[in-house]
Enzyme design. Structure first.
Site, mmCIF file in Angstrom:
data_model
loop_
_atom_site.group_PDB
_atom_site.id
_atom_site.type_symbol
_atom_site.label_atom_id
_atom_site.label_comp_id
_atom_site.label_asym_id
_atom_site.label_seq_id
_atom_site.Cartn_x
_atom_site.Cartn_y
_atom_site.Cartn_z
ATOM 1 N N GLU A 1 43.335 -101.941 91.771
ATOM 2 C CA GLU A 1 43.570 -101.134 92.812
ATOM 3 C C GLU A 1 42.523 -101.008 93.812
ATOM 4 O O GLU A 1 42.956 -101.155 95.192
ATOM 5 C CB GLU A 1 43.860 -99.535 92.219
ATOM 6 C CG GLU A 1 45.310 -99.766 91.272
ATOM 7 C CD GLU A 1 45.409 -98.306 90.727
ATOM 8 O OE1 GLU A 1 44.483 -97.938 90.047
ATOM 9 O OE2 GLU A 1 46.557 -97.667 90.934
ATOM 10 N N GLU B 1 47.274 -99.496 82.522
ATOM 11 C CA GLU B 1 47.355 -98.067 82.439
ATOM 12 C C GLU B 1 48.541 -97.466 81.478
ATOM 13 O O GLU B 1 48.291 -96.677 80.648
ATOM 14 C CB GLU B 1 47.560 -97.134 83.708
ATOM 15 C CG GLU B 1 46.326 -97.336 84.746
ATOM 16 C CD GLU B 1 46.252 -98.466 85.596
ATOM 17 O OE1 GLU B 1 47.108 -99.449 85.366
ATOM 18 O OE2 GLU B 1 45.305 -98.644 86.439
HETATM 19 N N1 3HC Z 1 36.512 -97.032 81.365
HETATM 20 C C1 3HC Z 1 35.488 -96.931 80.505
HETATM 21 N N2 3HC Z 1 35.013 -97.686 79.399
HETATM 22 C C2 3HC Z 1 35.520 -98.834 79.188
HETATM 23 C C3 3HC Z 1 36.822 -99.186 79.989
HETATM 24 C C4 3HC Z 1 37.115 -98.340 81.106
HETATM 25 N N3 3HC Z 1 38.100 -98.483 81.891
HETATM 26 N N4 3HC Z 1 37.312 -100.360 79.692
HETATM 27 C C5 3HC Z 1 36.194 -100.918 78.652
HETATM 28 N N5 3HC Z 1 35.267 -99.677 78.386
HETATM 29 C C6 3HC Z 1 34.396 -100.023 77.410
HETATM 30 C C7 3HC Z 1 34.968 -99.987 75.883
HETATM 31 O O1 3HC Z 1 34.978 -98.669 75.545
HETATM 32 C C8 3HC Z 1 33.697 -100.778 75.200
HETATM 33 O O2 3HC Z 1 32.354 -99.726 75.273
HETATM 34 P P1 3HC Z 1 31.384 -99.915 73.895
HETATM 35 O O3 3HC Z 1 30.834 -101.211 74.125
HETATM 36 O O4 3HC Z 1 30.624 -98.717 74.224
HETATM 37 O O5 3HC Z 1 32.282 -99.675 72.725
HETATM 38 C C9 3HC Z 1 32.989 -101.681 76.327
HETATM 39 O O6 3HC Z 1 33.698 -101.269 77.675
HETATM 40 C C10 3HC Z 1 33.791 -103.121 76.208
HETATM 41 O O7 3HC Z 1 35.150 -103.010 76.041
HETATM 42 P P2 3HC Z 1 36.062 -104.212 74.742
HETATM 43 O O8 3HC Z 1 35.272 -103.823 73.379
HETATM 44 O O9 3HC Z 1 37.339 -103.771 74.894
HETATM 45 O O10 3HC Z 1 35.531 -105.398 75.819
HETATM 46 P P3 3HC Z 1 36.413 -106.716 75.696
HETATM 47 O O11 3HC Z 1 35.521 -107.697 76.504
HETATM 48 O O12 3HC Z 1 37.079 -107.247 74.600
HETATM 49 O O13 3HC Z 1 37.356 -106.305 76.777
HETATM 50 C C11 3HC Z 1 38.406 -105.124 78.540
HETATM 51 C C12 3HC Z 1 37.131 -105.933 78.261
HETATM 52 C C13 3HC Z 1 39.519 -106.134 79.152
HETATM 53 C C14 3HC Z 1 38.001 -104.638 80.148
HETATM 54 C C15 3HC Z 1 39.052 -104.059 77.866
HETATM 55 O O14 3HC Z 1 37.997 -103.141 77.513
HETATM 56 C C16 3HC Z 1 40.269 -103.256 78.213
HETATM 57 O O15 3HC Z 1 41.235 -103.555 78.317
HETATM 58 N N6 3HC Z 1 39.876 -102.065 79.047
HETATM 59 C C17 3HC Z 1 40.763 -101.074 79.328
HETATM 60 C C18 3HC Z 1 41.117 -101.364 81.002
HETATM 61 C C19 3HC Z 1 42.173 -100.181 81.165
HETATM 62 O O16 3HC Z 1 42.909 -99.790 80.595
HETATM 63 N N7 3HC Z 1 41.794 -100.059 82.573
HETATM 64 C C20 3HC Z 1 42.764 -98.957 83.089
HETATM 65 C C21 3HC Z 1 41.921 -97.779 83.150
HETATM 66 S S1 3HC Z 1 43.052 -96.416 83.817
HETATM 67 C C22 3HC Z 1 42.617 -96.667 85.503
HETATM 68 O O17 3HC Z 1 42.256 -97.610 85.965
HETATM 69 C C23 3HC Z 1 43.308 -95.557 86.056
HETATM 70 C C24 3HC Z 1 43.516 -95.742 87.553
HETATM 71 O O18 3HC Z 1 45.003 -96.386 87.815
HETATM 72 C C25 3HC Z 1 43.527 -94.427 88.406
#
Ligand code: 3HC
Ligand code: NAI
Length: 692
Positions: free
Chosen positions: A105, A125
């Site tokens: 975004e 999300e």
């Molecule tokens: N916020 C905070 N921490 C996050 C995060 C996020 N968005 N995404 C990942 N992390 C953290 C994980 O908790 C993990 O922490 P740790 O090492 O302390 O356990 C670390 O990052 C690594 O994550 P993964 O083990 O999942 O690592 P990968 O490399 O396998 O994957 C990723 C990375 C593809 C970014 C995956 O973590 C993922 O899919 N994350 C979620 C992404 C997501 O859902 N984003 C949307 C957030 S909501 C948003 O943006 C709202 C907005 O629209 C207003």
């Protein structure tokens, strides 16, 4: 400040710097705003590049901040994007590796976007029970079109950046050094005015209304109990026929509504629970690991075959050892058939089939498995047989090999004692079917080496399992708890329920299968066998004998075409069984119980609170390290509904004092002993605290 500002000639570069994935937490957001303002105030700067340090552009809003005041603290993500979008100097997003959620975004608020190939682009999300809340539903359709955007937003599935090349999402794909490419691009566009903005683009579609209605109907049919997917469609619909700012407001309101829902909280709990499970307090992340390049499995039965498939699927060669050629052939043939079925369903290519089948071999000789890096025993559940096998493994396995047992009930410490290397022994409790079920309970023995534990946790990830560590106890985390649930299910039958009433009540709550349908599927004789052995030395444990009576009737479940229910050949549907129902009613009479009408609420409470209370015991004994580990066991291994977050999370949402009050009520009924509250539960309830 978690964004770094640097100057490259006339270009300012703002690098997001919040490892591991540049979550847009408060400090990072502030860093971006400060960086943009600094660049705007510096006459020498002609353009701005925003990029991400480390292994991501940005994983999105910082999920850990949700439900905390920091999430809304200014500059909010909205403010950051507005500052970027209103910049009077061009802003270029330089994307690599991951641009998800709020990260994407933010990029959509920039004037231009350049990307490396191979970057995962997503608005995921919905998987957290929310929707893109910082303009994603309004801007993405403007650059990639309504249908593609709707698919991405409703599914949350990442798309590789090169697949989106040619859309207005990316102005240029950059092979090689991203920063150099982005700087060159920024130089090129620095003087162009007016500055292009995604918000000003028009979405073209021949029949948007018709398509959106089709999307609503389709999404409603598949969303089940989750509210977010349909709200995503509503937010996208607001991108049509409304002013951009009004569309943003609709999106914002829906986001704020969703973020408060229990479903979203449960999904976020599961997201972090899965990641927390692999962290062991006394086993630091840098604990050395052993290399796992080859595996062996002892026993080619139900579990052994499935376990071997996990290794082959991950590209690790695996040898299966059996006692007799016939059993080995049968096991290998079952594996082959499973892969053939996947191929028929189009889930596996011929090439992958050949690869996987080629990685699995069989043997009758222990000598041939001695060089494997890990061996997993999956022979009969009998301590004598386990002893024979582990003594043989101790004799033949190379030093440093991990010796694992798939036992579901036996003492892993005793199994370890059969060897001279208890530090190498660990429990790996897979769930049936082992090639499908996500859960892997990793049983840490008293002497299990930390490197063995760390290696097994990493291996779980490699074979795509959710590894949860359990201490040694009867039944480990999952089965020890389920025993209490099954006990209550039996008492409910004695007191007035029939199997379908119990099953329906819990299935209505979202469970994939109630206890009786589940037992018919797994085989009622398994529990019978375990009860006979387990309760011999525990006369104090009361349980309903009705399941034993059922087995005495030869009704073992689907495999005997009759269990708690009747089954017809070739049909897995459960039909109410008059014979069984009569048996249950007669059994109540024998016990002198006057059967009563039992409400669905009582059924659900008794089944779930019995899980919760045992879970609390397991927590305070240190068998599980954290409540979320217990929840992960139930979400990934026992069909607990994801939108309810697992038993401990569910208890938190009900309120622990309410759980306790209900338990005190049930303690006054029959078998009140089952309702003695775990001290931890009483303590937390008294403090108004929660498990998670
Ligand atoms: N916020 C905070 N921490 C996050 C995060 C996020 N968005 N995404 C990942 N992390 C953290 C994980 O908790 C993990 O922490 P740790 O090492 O302390 O356990 C670390 O990052 C690594 O994550 P993964 O083990 O999942 O690592 P990968 O490399 O396998 O994957 C990723 C990375 C593809 C970014 C995956 O973590 C993922 O899919 N994350 C979620 C992404 C997501 O859902 N984003 C949307 C957030 S909501 C948003 O943006 C709202 C907005 O629209 C207003
Ligand atoms: P199974 O009876 O289907 O398979 C056991 C296999 O081991 C048989 O093929 C048998 O020939 C072989 N075997 C027996 N003794 C052997 C020996 N000394 N050397 C080599 N092979 C030998 O049993 P299943 O269901 O696969 O269970 C195996 C283990 O997995 C048990 O410990 C069980 O408790 C555990 N388990 C079973 C689950 C299930 O749902 N079936 C789930 C989780 C764990």
């Amino acid at each position: 400040m978690t964004a770094v500002y640097q100057q490259h000639g006339a270009i300012a570069v703002i690098t997001l710097n919040n490892p591991p994935v540049n979550g847009l937490g408060h400090a990072t957001r502030s860093g971006v705003v400060e960086g943009v303002n600094r660049a705007l105030n510096d006459e020498a700067i002609k353009a701005i590049v925003i990029t991400g340090g480390g292994k991501a552009f940005s994983g999105g809003a910082d999920i850990k901040e949700f439900n905390s005041p920091k999430a809304l603290q200014e500059p909010s993500l909205h403010t950051v994007i507005r500052v970027v979008e209103e910049s009077t100097k061009p802003v270029v997003a330089a994307i690599h590796s991951v641009a998800m959620g709020g990260g994407l975004e933010l990029a959509l608020g920039c004037n231009y976007r350049v990307a490396s190939p191979g970057a995962q682009i997503a608005l995921p999300e919905v998987k957290l029970g929310i929707l893109p809340g910082a303009g994603g539903t309004q801007r993405l359709p403007r650059v990639i079109g309504l249908e593609a955007a709707l698919n991405m937003i409703v599914s949350g599935t990442p798309v590789l950046s090169e697949k989106l090349a040619g859309t207005k999402l990316f102005d240029q794909m950059i092979e090689g050094d991203l920063l150099q490419g982005a700087l060159a691009f920024a130089e090129k566009v620095a003087a162009i005015r007016p500055l292009p903005k995604v918000r000003d683009m028009k979405i073209k579609h021949v029949n948007a209304e018709g398509y959106l209605q089709f999307a609503r109907n389709t999404v409603r049919a598949v969303a089940g109990p989750f509210p977010a997917p349909l709200k995503c469609v509503e937010a996208i619909a607001a991108a049509f026929g409304k002013k951009f700012e009004d569309g943003l407001k609709v999106e914002r309101d829906l986001f704020l509504e969703l973020v408060q829902t229990t479903e979203s909280k449960a999904l976020r709990h599961a997201f972090f629970g899965e990641r927390a499970a692999s962290k062991i307090l006394d086993v630091p992340a840098d604990t050395p690991q052993r290399e796992i390049k080859s595996a062996a499995v002892i026993g080619a039965g139900t579990m052994g075959g499935g376990i071997a498939m996990n290794f082959a699927n991950a590209g690790i060669p695996v040898k299966i050892l059996e006692m007799k050629q016939e059993a080995l052939d049968k096991g290998l043939a079952t594996i082959r058939k499973n892969y053939e079925n996947s191929m028929k369903k189009g889930k596996l290519t011929q090439e992958k089939f050949d690869q996987r089948v080629g990685l699995i071999s069989g043997t009758l000789s222990y000598e041939e498995i001695g060089q494997a890096d890990i061996v997993i025993e999956a022979v009969f559940e009998d301590m004598g047989v386990k002893e024979t096998v582990f003594k043989q493994l101790d004799a033949v396995m190379k030093p440093g090999a991990i010796l694992a047992s798939n036992t579901s009930t036996l003492d892993v410490d005793q199994i370890a004692s059969f060897t001279k290397r208890p530090q190498d022994v660990i429990g790996m409790h897979f769930f049936s079917p082992a090639n499908v079920m996500k859960l892997l309970e990793i049983v840490r023995g008293a002497k299990t080496g930390k490197d063995v534990l760390a290696t097994t946790l990493a291996l779980a990830k490699k074979i795509k399992k959710t590894g949860v560590v359990s201490g040694v106890c009867d039944g480990f985390i999952g089965n020890r708890m389920i025993e209490q649930y099954i006990r209550q299910a039996g008492f409910l039958l004695e007191e007035g329920c029939l199997p379908e009433q119990v099953d329906k009540a819990i299935e209505k709550l979202g469970f994939a299968m109630g206890p009786f349908r589940m037992s018919d599927l797994a085989g009622n004789d398994i529990g019978w066998y375990i009860r006979k052995r387990r309760y011999i030395d525990k006369p104090e444990v009361t349980y309903s004998k009705v399941a034993d009576l059922l087995c005495e009737m030869g009704r073992y479940g689907q495999k005997t075409s009759g269990g708690w229910y009747d089954y017809k050949a070739g049909d897995r549907k459960a039909y109410s069984s008059a014979i069984v129902n009569d048996m249950i009613v007669a059994h109540s009479a024998t016990l002198g119980i006057e059967r009563r009408t039992i409400s669905d609420q009582e059924i659900v409470e008794r089944l779930l609170y019995s899980l919760v209370n045992e879970g609390a015991h397991i927590l305070e004994e240190g068998i599980a390290m954290r409540a979320s580990d217990i929840d992960m066991v139930y979400l990934t291994g026992y069909g607990f509904p994801l939108f309810r977050g697992g038993p401990m999370f569910y208890a938190d949402t009900v309120g622990l004092s309410n759980v306790l009050m209900a338990m005190q009520r049930y303690a006054k009924g029959r078998h009140g002993d089952a309702w003695k509250p775990a001290p931890l539960l009483s303590k937390l309830a008294a403090e108004g605290a929660s498990f998670n």
